[in-house]
Design a protein around this motif. Structure first.
Motif, PDB file in Angstrom:
ATOM      1  N   TYR A 241     -18.042  17.595  49.506  1.00  0.00           N
ATOM      2  CA  TYR A 241     -18.174  18.086  50.880  1.00  0.00           C
ATOM      3  C   TYR A 241     -19.335  17.385  51.586  1.00  0.00           C
ATOM      4  CZ  TYR A 241     -14.945  21.972  50.044  1.00  0.00           C
ATOM      5  OH  TYR A 241     -13.837  22.727  49.769  1.00  0.00           O
ATOM      6  N   GLU A 242     -20.431  17.200  50.868  1.00  0.00           N
ATOM      7  CA  GLU A 242     -21.605  16.544  51.455  1.00  0.00           C
ATOM      8  C   GLU A 242     -21.288  15.103  51.841  1.00  0.00           C
ATOM      9  OE1 GLU A 242     -26.262  15.445  50.306  1.00  0.00           O
ATOM     10  OE2 GLU A 242     -25.026  16.617  48.930  1.00  0.00           O
ATOM     11  N   VAL A 243     -20.554  14.400  50.976  1.00  0.00           N
ATOM     12  CA  VAL A 243     -20.176  13.018  51.266  1.00  0.00           C
ATOM     13  C   VAL A 243     -19.307  12.964  52.523  1.00  0.00           C
ATOM     14  CG1 VAL A 243     -18.744  11.100  50.460  1.00  0.00           C
ATOM     15  CG2 VAL A 243     -20.409  12.133  48.925  1.00  0.00           C
TER      16      VAL A 243
ATOM     17  N   TYR B 224      -8.558  14.527  49.983  1.00  0.00           N
ATOM     18  CA  TYR B 224      -9.669  14.172  49.104  1.00  0.00           C
ATOM     19  C   TYR B 224      -9.648  15.103  47.894  1.00  0.00           C
ATOM     20  CZ  TYR B 224     -11.180  11.337  53.009  1.00  0.00           C
ATOM     21  OH  TYR B 224     -11.213  10.393  54.012  1.00  0.00           O
ATOM     22  N   PHE B 225      -9.122  14.559  46.783  1.00  0.00           N
ATOM     23  CA  PHE B 225      -9.063  15.361  45.563  1.00  0.00           C
ATOM     24  C   PHE B 225     -10.453  15.514  44.954  1.00  0.00           C
ATOM     25  CE2 PHE B 225      -4.498  13.752  44.776  1.00  0.00           C
ATOM     26  CZ  PHE B 225      -3.966  14.855  45.410  1.00  0.00           C
TER      27      PHE B 225
ATOM     28  N   ASN C  14     -26.076  24.248  49.872  1.00  0.00           N
ATOM     29  CA  ASN C  14     -26.397  22.824  49.994  1.00  0.00           C
ATOM     30  C   ASN C  14     -26.834  22.475  51.410  1.00  0.00           C
ATOM     31  OD1 ASN C  14     -26.388  20.038  48.921  1.00  0.00           O
ATOM     32  ND2 ASN C  14     -24.696  19.749  50.349  1.00  0.00           N
ATOM     33  N   LEU C  15     -26.153  23.040  52.406  1.00  0.00           N
ATOM     34  CA  LEU C  15     -26.535  22.796  53.800  1.00  0.00           C
ATOM     35  C   LEU C  15     -27.947  23.300  54.074  1.00  0.00           C
ATOM     36  CD1 LEU C  15     -23.272  23.752  55.742  1.00  0.00           C
ATOM     37  CD2 LEU C  15     -24.309  21.483  55.619  1.00  0.00           C
ATOM     38  N   LEU C  16     -28.257  24.476  53.547  1.00  0.00           N
ATOM     39  CA  LEU C  16     -29.569  25.066  53.799  1.00  0.00           C
ATOM     40  C   LEU C  16     -30.687  24.312  53.078  1.00  0.00           C
ATOM     41  CD1 LEU C  16     -28.709  28.877  53.618  1.00  0.00           C
ATOM     42  CD2 LEU C  16     -29.089  27.475  55.656  1.00  0.00           C
ATOM     43  N   SER C  17     -30.348  23.683  51.954  1.00  0.00           N
ATOM     44  CA  SER C  17     -31.368  22.936  51.214  1.00  0.00           C
ATOM     45  C   SER C  17     -31.635  21.576  51.833  1.00  0.00           C
ATOM     46  CB  SER C  17     -30.939  22.764  49.753  1.00  0.00           C
ATOM     47  OG  SER C  17     -29.813  21.909  49.653  1.00  0.00           O
TER      48      SER C  17
ATOM     49  N   VAL D  13     -10.007  18.873  51.579  1.00  0.00           N
ATOM     50  CA  VAL D  13     -10.586  18.798  50.239  1.00  0.00           C
ATOM     51  C   VAL D  13      -9.710  19.621  49.303  1.00  0.00           C
ATOM     52  CG1 VAL D  13     -12.607  19.279  48.807  1.00  0.00           C
ATOM     53  CG2 VAL D  13     -12.896  18.562  51.198  1.00  0.00           C
ATOM     54  N   LEU D  14      -9.309  19.029  48.185  1.00  0.00           N
ATOM     55  CA  LEU D  14      -8.449  19.709  47.230  1.00  0.00           C
ATOM     56  C   LEU D  14      -9.161  19.805  45.880  1.00  0.00           C
ATOM     57  CD1 LEU D  14      -6.535  17.525  49.045  1.00  0.00           C
ATOM     58  CD2 LEU D  14      -4.786  18.972  48.016  1.00  0.00           C
ATOM     59  N   PRO D  15      -9.930  20.878  45.672  1.00  0.00           N
ATOM     60  CA  PRO D  15     -10.560  21.065  44.365  1.00  0.00           C
ATOM     61  C   PRO D  15      -9.508  21.329  43.302  1.00  0.00           C
ATOM     62  CG  PRO D  15     -11.572  22.458  46.054  1.00  0.00           C
ATOM     63  CD  PRO D  15     -10.288  21.932  46.619  1.00  0.00           C
ATOM     64  N   SER D  16      -9.841  20.993  42.070  1.00  0.00           N
ATOM     65  CA  SER D  16      -8.955  21.291  40.948  1.00  0.00           C
ATOM     66  C   SER D  16      -9.495  22.526  40.222  1.00  0.00           C
ATOM     67  CB  SER D  16      -8.868  20.065  40.033  1.00  0.00           C
ATOM     68  OG  SER D  16     -10.160  19.604  39.662  1.00  0.00           O
ATOM     69  N   THR D  17      -9.471  22.545  38.906  1.00  0.00           N
ATOM     70  CA  THR D  17     -10.087  23.653  38.174  1.00  0.00           C
ATOM     71  C   THR D  17     -11.600  23.483  38.266  1.00  0.00           C
ATOM     72  OG1 THR D  17      -8.233  23.831  36.627  1.00  0.00           O
ATOM     73  CG2 THR D  17     -10.346  24.761  35.930  1.00  0.00           C
TER      74      THR D  17
END
Length: 365
Positions: free
Chosen positions: A254-256, A275-276, A48-51, A193-197
């Motif tokens: 992450y971008e936000v 940040y869930f 995403n950063l590279l794009s 950042v806390l990702p879930s499944t």
């Protein structure tokens, strides 16, 4: 931080388990369960950063594989060869960064301490407060349900007092607490950042080049175990509940956060910086049933009905971990307040299971 400033960024966790070879069904799965999405999240964040190329961005990535490092170099990324145990190297690299994106192992305390030490030095050298965006996971919310019941305890990322009561013995918690303590000292602003499944096959040029891991953790693990035992399964009765989020949606979170930091907006950090990543939730039994139906349709199981994993199977397929029988429930209210707009929900998660199985079979053949 002004958007006009030149920004030095250091990213950890962009590459992980290779997807270029067939899965070794028994030996590889415990490693998968311990990998904490390494390469899946970080590689997608890097893509995403590279794009969204920003000429004021100087990006450095820690990579452990020389072949992948060469491919990333060809894309104009500054690469440093190393692993998470190379703490002196990590500390030096972090001391040169304005923003660190930590997308590697959520339980590797030594590497996180090295990052924080480097950022502390960065603050001393520049008198500017750097930023750490650290990846944890909703595993920190888990209980010991063993698949036998659902819980009505739901955590809110906008409720700092509720989250402060989490036991230091919870998964990932010791690392999270170190990150929060650093923010309280004032030399760094931290966002967790806390990702879930996470679900869905990652896509993009970095995946096509074999640089990053295209698969998540929990659902592929259940698929692999189901295929290996010839029948889908679950821990206990599969009554436990987890939240879910698509890989593209978690990358957007992450971008936000990144954009808020770059634009100098005042958003919650430190103990108010959870940040869930969730957009809906699922009962594990429903996941097992969907896997069972797909395995039967493909001729990989005689029955579409899942059964309970035995203790021996949990040991064999999941390295003894019963995390897939725990509850982890949350609401991403703070994430949404700062601008996150996830698009895909639980129905999309269940629909993603068939492509996951097809992908695995294609790699096996």
């Amino acid at each position: 931080m002004s958007s006009e400033d030149r920004v030095n960024v250091f990213l950890l966790g962009a590459t992980g388990q290779s997807s270029d070879t067939p899965h070794q069904w028994v030996s590889w799965l415990p490693e998968l369960m311990a990998s904490a999405h390494v390469g899946y999240i970080g590689g997608s964040v890097l893509g995403n950063l590279l794009s969204n190329v920003n000429p004021s961005l100087d990006l450095t990535v820690l990579v452990r594989d020389a072949a992948k490092a060469h491919k990333l170099n060809q894309l104009g990324v500054k690469i440093v060869l190393g692993e998470l145990d190379d703490v002196e190297n990590i500390q030096t690299l972090a001391s040169q960064a304005d923003i660190v994106l930590e997308c590697a192992d959520a339980d590797h305390l030594d590497s996180t301490k090295a990052v924080l030490a480097g950022l502390k030095q960065r603050y001393k050298d520049t008198d500017k407060v750097p930023t750490l965006i650290h990846t944890s996971g909703t595993g920190v919310l888990t209980d010991h349900a063993a698949g036998m019941y659902a819980t009505d305890i739901i955590y809110d990322d906008n409720d700092a007092e509720q989250l402060a009561k989490l036991s230091p013995e919870q998964p990932h918690r010791n690392v999270d607490l170190a990150v929060i303590a650093a923010d309280e000292e004032g030399y760094v602003k931290t966002y967790i950042v806390l990702p879930s499944t996470i679900y869905g096959l990652a896509t993009g040029p970095l995946v096509d080049a074999g640089i990053v891991n295209p698969q998540s953790q929990q659902i592929p693990a259940l698929i692999l175990a189901g295929k290996g035992r010839g029948q889908a399964g679950m821990v206990g009765q599969g009554k436990n509940i987890w939240p879910n989020v698509h890989i593209d949606d978690i990358v957007q979170l992450y971008e936000v956060l990144w954009n808020n930091v770059i634009e100098g907006k005042a958003i919650g950090h430190g103990k108010e910086g959870y940040y869930f990543g969730e957009n809906g939730e699922h009962i594990l039994l429903d996941v097992a049933k969907t896997i069972g139906a797909e395995l039967k349709e493909l001729g990989l199981a005689e029955s579409d009905e899942p059964t309970t994993f035995t203790k021996e199977e949990v040991d064999r397929w999941f390295g003894g971990s019963e995390s897939l029988g725990s509850n982890s429930r949350c609401r991403a209210n703070r994430s949404r307040v700062v601008g996150w707009k996830p698009k895909k929900g639980t129905e999309d998660m269940l629909a993603s299971i068939k492509p996951e199985i097809q992908y695995m079979l294609s790699k096996e053949s």
